[in-house]
Write a protein that holds these residues in place. Structure first.
Motif, PDB file in Angstrom:
ATOM      1  N   LEU A 114       0.834  -1.211   0.000  1.00 24.29           N
ATOM      2  CA  LEU A 114       0.000   0.000   0.000  1.00 24.29           C
ATOM      3  C   LEU A 114       0.863   1.254   0.000  1.00 24.29           C
ATOM      4  O   LEU A 114       0.531   2.234  -0.685  1.00 24.29           O
ATOM      5  CB  LEU A 114      -0.939  -0.003   1.206  1.00 24.29           C
ATOM      6  CG  LEU A 114      -2.021  -1.086   1.213  1.00 24.29           C
ATOM      7  CD1 LEU A 114      -2.952  -0.901   2.406  1.00 24.29           C
ATOM      8  CD2 LEU A 114      -2.823  -1.077  -0.079  1.00 24.29           C
ATOM      9  N   TYR A 115       1.960   1.230   0.737  1.00 25.80           N
ATOM     10  CA  TYR A 115       2.889   2.367   0.697  1.00 25.80           C
ATOM     11  C   TYR A 115       3.479   2.524  -0.704  1.00 25.80           C
ATOM     12  O   TYR A 115       3.619   3.637  -1.219  1.00 25.80           O
ATOM     13  CB  TYR A 115       4.011   2.178   1.717  1.00 25.80           C
ATOM     14  CG  TYR A 115       3.621   2.452   3.155  1.00 25.80           C
ATOM     15  CD1 TYR A 115       2.683   3.426   3.481  1.00 25.80           C
ATOM     16  CD2 TYR A 115       4.198   1.730   4.205  1.00 25.80           C
ATOM     17  CE1 TYR A 115       2.327   3.676   4.800  1.00 25.80           C
ATOM     18  CE2 TYR A 115       3.854   1.969   5.519  1.00 25.80           C
ATOM     19  CZ  TYR A 115       2.919   2.943   5.815  1.00 25.80           C
ATOM     20  OH  TYR A 115       2.577   3.183   7.122  1.00 25.80           O
ATOM     21  N   PHE A 116       3.813   1.381  -1.310  1.00 27.19           N
ATOM     22  CA  PHE A 116       4.386   1.405  -2.657  1.00 27.19           C
ATOM     23  C   PHE A 116       3.399   2.012  -3.660  1.00 27.19           C
ATOM     24  O   PHE A 116       3.779   2.834  -4.499  1.00 27.19           O
ATOM     25  CB  PHE A 116       4.766  -0.013  -3.082  1.00 27.19           C
ATOM     26  CG  PHE A 116       5.368  -0.110  -4.452  1.00 27.19           C
ATOM     27  CD1 PHE A 116       6.714   0.149  -4.661  1.00 27.19           C
ATOM     28  CD2 PHE A 116       4.592  -0.456  -5.558  1.00 27.19           C
ATOM     29  CE1 PHE A 116       7.274   0.065  -5.929  1.00 27.19           C
ATOM     30  CE2 PHE A 116       5.133  -0.539  -6.823  1.00 27.19           C
ATOM     31  CZ  PHE A 116       6.487  -0.278  -7.013  1.00 27.19           C
ATOM     32  N   LEU A 117       2.142   1.604  -3.585  1.00 28.84           N
ATOM     33  CA  LEU A 117       1.121   2.115  -4.504  1.00 28.84           C
ATOM     34  C   LEU A 117       0.923   3.624  -4.356  1.00 28.84           C
ATOM     35  O   LEU A 117       0.551   4.310  -5.312  1.00 28.84           O
ATOM     36  CB  LEU A 117      -0.204   1.388  -4.267  1.00 28.84           C
ATOM     37  CG  LEU A 117      -0.256  -0.080  -4.696  1.00 28.84           C
ATOM     38  CD1 LEU A 117      -1.547  -0.729  -4.204  1.00 28.84           C
ATOM     39  CD2 LEU A 117      -0.142  -0.204  -6.209  1.00 28.84           C
ATOM     40  N   GLN A 118       1.180   4.127  -3.153  1.00 26.95           N
ATOM     41  CA  GLN A 118       1.054   5.563  -2.912  1.00 26.95           C
ATOM     42  C   GLN A 118       2.370   6.304  -3.126  1.00 26.95           C
ATOM     43  O   GLN A 118       2.489   7.484  -2.807  1.00 26.95           O
ATOM     44  CB  GLN A 118       0.548   5.793  -1.479  1.00 26.95           C
ATOM     45  CG  GLN A 118      -0.847   5.221  -1.242  1.00 26.95           C
ATOM     46  CD  GLN A 118      -1.258   5.320   0.210  1.00 26.95           C
ATOM     47  OE1 GLN A 118      -1.784   6.348   0.651  1.00 26.95           O
ATOM     48  NE2 GLN A 118      -1.016   4.261   0.976  1.00 26.95           N
ATOM     49  N   LYS A 119       3.373   5.574  -3.680  1.00 26.25           N
ATOM     50  CA  LYS A 119       4.690   6.114  -3.981  1.00 26.25           C
ATOM     51  C   LYS A 119       5.421   6.616  -2.748  1.00 26.25           C
ATOM     52  O   LYS A 119       6.252   7.520  -2.821  1.00 26.25           O
ATOM     53  CB  LYS A 119       4.591   7.220  -5.046  1.00 26.25           C
ATOM     54  CG  LYS A 119       4.027   6.719  -6.367  1.00 26.25           C
ATOM     55  CD  LYS A 119       4.030   7.797  -7.449  1.00 26.25           C
ATOM     56  CE  LYS A 119       3.494   7.240  -8.760  1.00 26.25           C
ATOM     57  NZ  LYS A 119       3.500   8.237  -9.844  1.00 26.25           N
ATOM     58  N   LEU A 120       5.139   6.009  -1.619  1.00 30.10           N
ATOM     59  CA  LEU A 120       5.869   6.286  -0.384  1.00 30.10           C
ATOM     60  C   LEU A 120       6.991   5.253  -0.286  1.00 30.10           C
ATOM     61  O   LEU A 120       6.951   4.321   0.512  1.00 30.10           O
ATOM     62  CB  LEU A 120       4.926   6.213   0.820  1.00 30.10           C
ATOM     63  CG  LEU A 120       3.734   7.174   0.789  1.00 30.10           C
ATOM     64  CD1 LEU A 120       2.751   6.866   1.913  1.00 30.10           C
ATOM     65  CD2 LEU A 120       4.217   8.627   0.894  1.00 30.10           C
ATOM     66  N   TYR A 121       7.988   5.418  -1.164  1.00 24.40           N
ATOM     67  CA  TYR A 121       8.970   4.370  -1.388  1.00 24.40           C
ATOM     68  C   TYR A 121       9.869   4.101  -0.177  1.00 24.40           C
ATOM     69  O   TYR A 121      10.241   2.955   0.077  1.00 24.40           O
ATOM     70  CB  TYR A 121       9.815   4.704  -2.609  1.00 24.40           C
ATOM     71  CG  TYR A 121       9.026   4.758  -3.899  1.00 24.40           C
ATOM     72  CD1 TYR A 121       8.096   3.767  -4.192  1.00 24.40           C
ATOM     73  CD2 TYR A 121       9.192   5.793  -4.812  1.00 24.40           C
ATOM     74  CE1 TYR A 121       7.360   3.797  -5.366  1.00 24.40           C
ATOM     75  CE2 TYR A 121       8.452   5.840  -5.990  1.00 24.40           C
ATOM     76  CZ  TYR A 121       7.536   4.844  -6.263  1.00 24.40           C
ATOM     77  OH  TYR A 121       6.806   4.883  -7.428  1.00 24.40           O
ATOM     78  N   GLU A 122      10.226   5.134   0.548  1.00 23.08           N
ATOM     79  CA  GLU A 122      11.095   4.937   1.704  1.00 23.08           C
ATOM     80  C   GLU A 122      10.395   4.091   2.773  1.00 23.08           C
ATOM     81  O   GLU A 122      10.974   3.146   3.312  1.00 23.08           O
ATOM     82  CB  GLU A 122      11.501   6.286   2.294  1.00 23.08           C
ATOM     83  CG  GLU A 122      12.531   6.171   3.414  1.00 23.08           C
ATOM     84  CD  GLU A 122      13.029   7.523   3.884  1.00 23.08           C
ATOM     85  OE1 GLU A 122      13.600   7.562   4.989  1.00 23.08           O
ATOM     86  OE2 GLU A 122      12.840   8.530   3.180  1.00 23.08           O
TER      87      GLU A 122
END
Length: 221
Positions: A150-158
């Motif tokens: 879910l973080y990845f999908l929201q581009k919260l890569y760190e």
């Protein structure tokens, strides 16, 4: 004398309670046993169960959880969360930690599939707390992986990469090659998004994930 009579009555009550305690519906237990390797067969068994066969709150909660779980595993989109709420409310009321973990996890999966990420994350974090209390490390790993996705999908890569690292550690400890490969490949995708200077790192992670996946396929073959 009074103490002896009281003790005898208490013992009789415990015996009566043990004898009259209902066990889970046999069809539900059978469907659950098929869930991991044969989710399509589990779905078939659950579809055969009639509502009137579920005689207890325990059976109805178990059924609600299994139906939600099997629909998720068979990629069936669930329009609402009314069914899983039955399971959540029951397992929360009896404080069954292991079942609370599963119920809240699959509640989160419904919100995830509906792309309502704040609610999904809330359910997943609640599920993690129960899964850790129950020492269900495998489920904990899958919950972390969902959070990272879910973080990845929201581009919260760190944030995603840090959670994927936790997922990797759990996957290695639990010898779950599929989960490990998934976390590795996703970390490779994050490295690609970081720019050319991270391409070599990305290549290593993705190749490693591919080797693990190929090994899994060979074992199954």
């Amino acid at each position: 004398m009074k103490a002896t009579v009281l003790a005898a009555l208490l013992l009789a009550y415990c015996i009566l309670a043990a004898c009259t305690r209902s066990s889970p519906n046999a069809q539900l237990v059978q469907a659950d046993s098929l869930m991991q390797k044969f989710p399509d067969s589990a779905l078939y068994f659950l579809e055969k169960i009639r509502p009137e066969e579920l005689n207890s709150l325990e059976d109805r909660a178990y059924y609600a959880l299994l139906v939600t779980q099997v629909q998720d595993k068979n990629y069936i989109f669930q329009e609402n969360d009314s069914l899983i709420r039955i399971a959540v409310q029951y397992y929360d009321s009896i404080k069954s930690t292991s079942m609370q973990a599963k119920a809240h996890y699959y509640w989160g999966c419904i919100w995830r599939n509906r792309e309502i990420y704040p609610q999904a994350l809330g359910r997943f974090f609640t599920a993690i707390s129960y899964a850790q209390k129950a020492s269900d490390h495998k489920l904990t790993g899958y919950i972390y992986n969902n959070i990272a996705n879910l973080y990845f999908l929201q581009k919260l890569y760190e944030q995603a990469d840090s959670i994927y690292q936790i997922t990797e550690t759990i996957a290695i400890q639990e010898k779950d090659s599929g989960l490990w490969a998934d976390a590795l490949s996703q970390r490779g995708m994050i490295a690609i998004d970081r720019g050319k200077e991270y391409y070599h790192e990305a290549e290593q992670k993705i190749l490693h994930a591919f080797k693990i996946s190929r090994h899994i396929a060979q074992k199954r073959w």
